[in-house]
Design a protein around this motif. Sequence first.
Motif, PDB file in Angstrom:
ATOM      1  N   GLY A  22       0.775  -1.241   0.000  1.00 31.41           N
ATOM      2  CA  GLY A  22       0.000   0.000   0.000  1.00 31.41           C
ATOM      3  C   GLY A  22       0.799   1.279   0.000  1.00 31.41           C
ATOM      4  N   ALA A  23       2.134   1.199   0.062  1.00 30.94           N
ATOM      5  CA  ALA A  23       2.934   2.426  -0.004  1.00 30.94           C
ATOM      6  C   ALA A  23       2.829   3.036  -1.396  1.00 30.94           C
ATOM      7  N   ARG A  59      11.746   3.907   4.367  1.00 37.65           N
ATOM      8  CA  ARG A  59      10.844   5.043   4.526  1.00 37.65           C
ATOM      9  C   ARG A  59       9.742   4.917   3.484  1.00 37.65           C
ATOM     10  N   VAL A  60       8.491   4.968   3.913  1.00 36.66           N
ATOM     11  CA  VAL A  60       7.372   4.858   2.977  1.00 36.66           C
ATOM     12  C   VAL A  60       6.490   6.093   3.074  1.00 36.66           C
ATOM     13  N   PHE A  61       5.801   6.364   1.969  1.00 37.24           N
ATOM     14  CA  PHE A  61       4.912   7.519   1.875  1.00 37.24           C
ATOM     15  C   PHE A  61       3.521   7.061   1.464  1.00 37.24           C
ATOM     16  N   ILE A  62       2.524   7.574   2.178  1.00 42.68           N
ATOM     17  CA  ILE A  62       1.131   7.418   1.789  1.00 42.68           C
ATOM     18  C   ILE A  62       0.514   8.814   1.847  1.00 42.68           C
ATOM     19  N   GLY A  63       0.238   9.364   0.684  1.00 47.58           N
ATOM     20  CA  GLY A  63      -0.169  10.761   0.647  1.00 47.58           C
ATOM     21  C   GLY A  63       0.945  11.634   1.172  1.00 47.58           C
ATOM     22  N   ARG A  91       0.109   5.040   7.713  1.00 45.71           N
ATOM     23  CA  ARG A  91      -1.333   5.293   7.569  1.00 45.71           C
ATOM     24  C   ARG A  91      -1.881   6.172   8.698  1.00 45.71           C
ATOM     25  N   VAL A  92      -1.158   6.229   9.836  1.00 48.39           N
ATOM     26  CA  VAL A  92      -1.727   6.882  11.020  1.00 48.39           C
ATOM     27  C   VAL A  92      -0.941   8.091  11.515  1.00 48.39           C
ATOM     28  N   VAL A  93       0.283   8.297  11.019  1.00 50.10           N
ATOM     29  CA  VAL A  93       1.065   9.435  11.504  1.00 50.10           C
ATOM     30  C   VAL A  93       0.500  10.741  10.945  1.00 50.10           C
ATOM     31  N   GLY A 100       8.486  13.939   0.911  1.00 46.81           N
ATOM     32  CA  GLY A 100       8.360  13.320  -0.397  1.00 46.81           C
ATOM     33  C   GLY A 100       9.701  13.075  -1.057  1.00 46.81           C
ATOM     34  N   LEU A 101       9.712  12.154  -2.007  1.00 44.12           N
ATOM     35  CA  LEU A 101      10.916  11.843  -2.761  1.00 44.12           C
ATOM     36  C   LEU A 101      11.202  12.909  -3.812  1.00 44.12           C
ATOM     37  N   ALA A 102      12.403  12.841  -4.355  1.00 50.59           N
ATOM     38  CA  ALA A 102      12.746  13.705  -5.480  1.00 50.59           C
ATOM     39  C   ALA A 102      11.991  13.256  -6.723  1.00 50.59           C
TER      40      ALA A 102
END
Length: 449
Positions: A22-23, A59-63, A91-93, A100-102
């Motif tokens: 889901g990332a 390190r993962v990003f969701i939105g 999902r909760v932080v 965000g990434l480059a």
Amino acid sequence: MSQHQNNLDLLNNLIEKAQKLGAESADAVLVQGTSLSLSQRLGKPENLERSEGQDMGLRVFIGKRQAIVSSSDFNADALDELAQRCVDMARVVPEDPYCGLADPDQLATEFPDVEGYDPYEPDEAQLIDWATKAEESARAVEGVTNSEGAEASWGRHDVAIAASNGLSHAYSSSGCSISASVLAGSGTEMERDYEYTSAVFAQDLDKPEEVGLKAGEKAVARLNPRKVETQQVPIIYSTRVSNGILGHLTGAINGNSVARGTSFLKDRMDERIFGSKITIVDDPHRKRGLRSKPIDGEGLANQKREIIKDGVLNSWILDLRSARQLGLESTGHAARGTGSPPSPSTTNFYMEAGEHSLKEMIGAIKQGFYVTELIGMGVNTVTGDYSRGAAGFWIENGEIVYPVSELTIAGNLKDMFMNLTPADDLEFKYGTNAPSLRIDGLTVAGQSS
């Protein structure tokens, strides 16, 4: 297949796992290290250590949410658990609008050879030889009465970084060092001092005998220090401590401090903050530099920059996040470990040398203070107020006349920067380097008259 490629494959597989869970995007860093160190005192080895370790951070990003999890366990089951835990956390932080990434077109396409890795690996016998020669040389100096010991060390790190934006790069770094610390005098009149050398390549180290000799001579020179009265005099910061002045500058121009509004230089971009002859450089590609690296911690190209040119502030120290917060572009200064997000940091940061020798500088002072040691960290980065304990030597009529201690230097960094004159004795001994610096207008607080 090379170890670098194996590490990159491991990271890319981990990123793929996170995306399947889901990332939306992700990056990962892997660091493997090996070190060997030896300490001895009075000719007898006290400690010999060899350590090997590894760590990986995802390190993962969701939105606009990000989460980071690290682990030293590279087994498949452990990495599955790491990916799941990291995605669950993301999902909760709370949201971070600047994370965000480059973008793929921001990534480096060239990876210069910075000569950051020496394939030579000293063994235990070599470290013992270095430490023994350093300590024996220090103890042979007349006036040295005891030893705190000598140390020799070596280390290597393999670094790999990958991301879902296409970043995939690995490199190695190494370093070794020799140090000695001795005591002079006796009873309550004892003084200590030290010397050390460090380098990426072992062949670039100072000779251990020279390290020991300098440590012994410095300790003896500090015997019988005097006190002086509070007064305002010119101060010369020796090369041992002058890089601290640049350290205060890096804190003030760090993108995080500027974005938070907690820097006394936050409104000074494109303004003169040093004298017109001052140039300060950050060079990540310096050959064999102690902090050299081919790219920054987010995969962006880095380059040599004149942060201060002719006294004018030209650039902040920015990573992607701080740049977005300030509405600017990253300067390629991201640094990171495995357990935290990137943050802005300098590499080989130095002030260019001046025109006059240290001897000429001292010779021009009727009465002043030559600083060889600083104590404490009494610096307010919001206002620039500066107050630090100091020791060193007193200057009278152009000559060093006796050691002094238990003094405090007080001023403000804004004034210090503007009233600063560099000598011509720049050496690249640390990650941040400066020549000897004369600064006028400071108060030296000592005993009351």
